[in-house]
Design a protein around this motif. Sequence first.
Motif, mmCIF file in Angstrom:
data_model
loop_
_atom_site.group_PDB
_atom_site.id
_atom_site.type_symbol
_atom_site.label_atom_id
_atom_site.label_comp_id
_atom_site.label_asym_id
_atom_site.label_seq_id
_atom_site.Cartn_x
_atom_site.Cartn_y
_atom_site.Cartn_z
ATOM 1 N N CYS A 1 0.948 -1.203 0.023
ATOM 2 C CA CYS A 1 -0.204 0.148 -0.059
ATOM 3 C C CYS A 1 0.759 1.189 0.041
ATOM 4 C CB CYS A 1 -0.959 0.049 1.103
ATOM 5 S SG CYS A 1 -2.173 -1.396 1.268
ATOM 6 N N LEU B 1 1.622 4.917 1.472
ATOM 7 C CA LEU B 1 1.241 5.489 2.683
ATOM 8 C C LEU B 1 1.185 7.056 2.253
ATOM 9 C CD1 LEU B 1 3.461 3.458 5.081
ATOM 10 C CD2 LEU B 1 1.246 3.129 4.416
ATOM 11 N N PRO C 1 -0.641 7.360 8.860
ATOM 12 C CA PRO C 1 -0.479 6.881 7.545
ATOM 13 C C PRO C 1 -0.896 5.511 7.267
ATOM 14 C CG PRO C 1 1.195 8.238 8.171
ATOM 15 C CD PRO C 1 0.454 7.951 9.440
ATOM 16 N N THR C 2 -0.530 4.526 8.543
ATOM 17 C CA THR C 2 -0.514 3.119 8.348
ATOM 18 C C THR C 2 -1.950 2.568 8.965
ATOM 19 O OG1 THR C 2 0.587 2.813 10.685
ATOM 20 C CG2 THR C 2 2.035 2.934 8.549
ATOM 21 N N TRP D 1 -6.171 2.696 7.507
ATOM 22 C CA TRP D 1 -6.859 3.223 6.811
ATOM 23 C C TRP D 1 -8.386 2.525 7.252
ATOM 24 C CZ3 TRP D 1 -5.043 1.282 1.133
ATOM 25 C CH2 TRP D 1 -4.051 2.170 0.624
ATOM 26 N N SER E 1 0.653 -1.274 5.105
ATOM 27 C CA SER E 1 2.162 -1.127 5.107
ATOM 28 C C SER E 1 2.527 -1.090 3.793
ATOM 29 C CB SER E 1 2.907 -2.173 5.741
ATOM 30 O OG SER E 1 2.445 -3.357 5.471
ATOM 31 N N ARG F 1 5.863 6.047 0.491
ATOM 32 C CA ARG F 1 5.301 6.926 1.170
ATOM 33 C C ARG F 1 5.568 8.277 0.732
ATOM 34 N NH1 ARG F 1 4.384 7.964 7.456
ATOM 35 N NH2 ARG F 1 5.324 5.797 7.594
#
Length: 301
Positions: free
Chosen positions: A189, A191, A198-199, A201, A215, A219
């Motif tokens: 994914c 981020l 951010p980690t 959803w 993860s 980013r």
Amino acid sequence: MDKIDRMRAFALVAKNASFTIAAQRMGRSARLVSKYVADLENALGVQLLNRTTRSVSLTDAGATYLALCEPLLDGFDELEERVRHDQTSLKGVIHISAPTGFGALRLTPSLAKFGEKHPNVDLNLQFSDRRVSIIEEGFDLAIRIGPMRDSSLKVRQLGPMPLVVCASPAYLERAGTPDDPRALATHECILDGNMTEPTVWRFDINSQEEAVAVSGRFRMNAPAAAARLAATGAAIARCPAYTVADAFRSGDLVELFAEHRVSPYAVAALFPQNRRLTTRVRALIDHLADDPELCSDGATT
């Protein structure tokens, strides 16, 4: 010498920490702006600015004077606008901050329509994906997407903006299509560095909001860039709908878990609480709120 000019010169120097920038915005020379501020300090009998060869900063008295004089300057501008101009002939500059992707894709076309209607208004649009300090950096308003965390600002919601999870057909063919949001734990994914978490959803699962841990190696702080990266097949992204609308139409991306979307983020205009909105700024905010294209959900599948 007009006291309003002195106050305006001081306010512009204070907000920009620069006599040169203040002079440019006033259409005066830096020497004249310096004289305006010095005359104001002499008239008040206090020092408002600390000056060195490299920097300009407010004294305590200067900070107090700035907080009191800015509403007066805004009120004076409002008075002139109302007396001299009707709604169809607004005049002056509006300084706007907006996220880079949303500003380019959605805000810019809307501003073009506003500019056509009000040809005497100058629009100074600054793109940034960081949260600018509206007052300190001299903006009239900022456009933001997501939770509105700054309680010192007034907020006018312009419309909803869903967050959508998406991937390219190539990625799904290679890694498999997750059949449940919780299966994202085993996928790559992208981020979003703008997010507080951010980690994590969030999804609507069985009518309840549920946090799913994700993860990934990528980013970034620009949603449009995350959407473009996802379209290459590198990973799964979660982005505001405006960033993926074209990719959905072309088939470069497909939405995952449309039935599990959480409540959409808000697109909002933020502006200082203690400042009376000038007619031109108020007209722009009304225009943005009434523009159906600004927040349209072109990503709906």
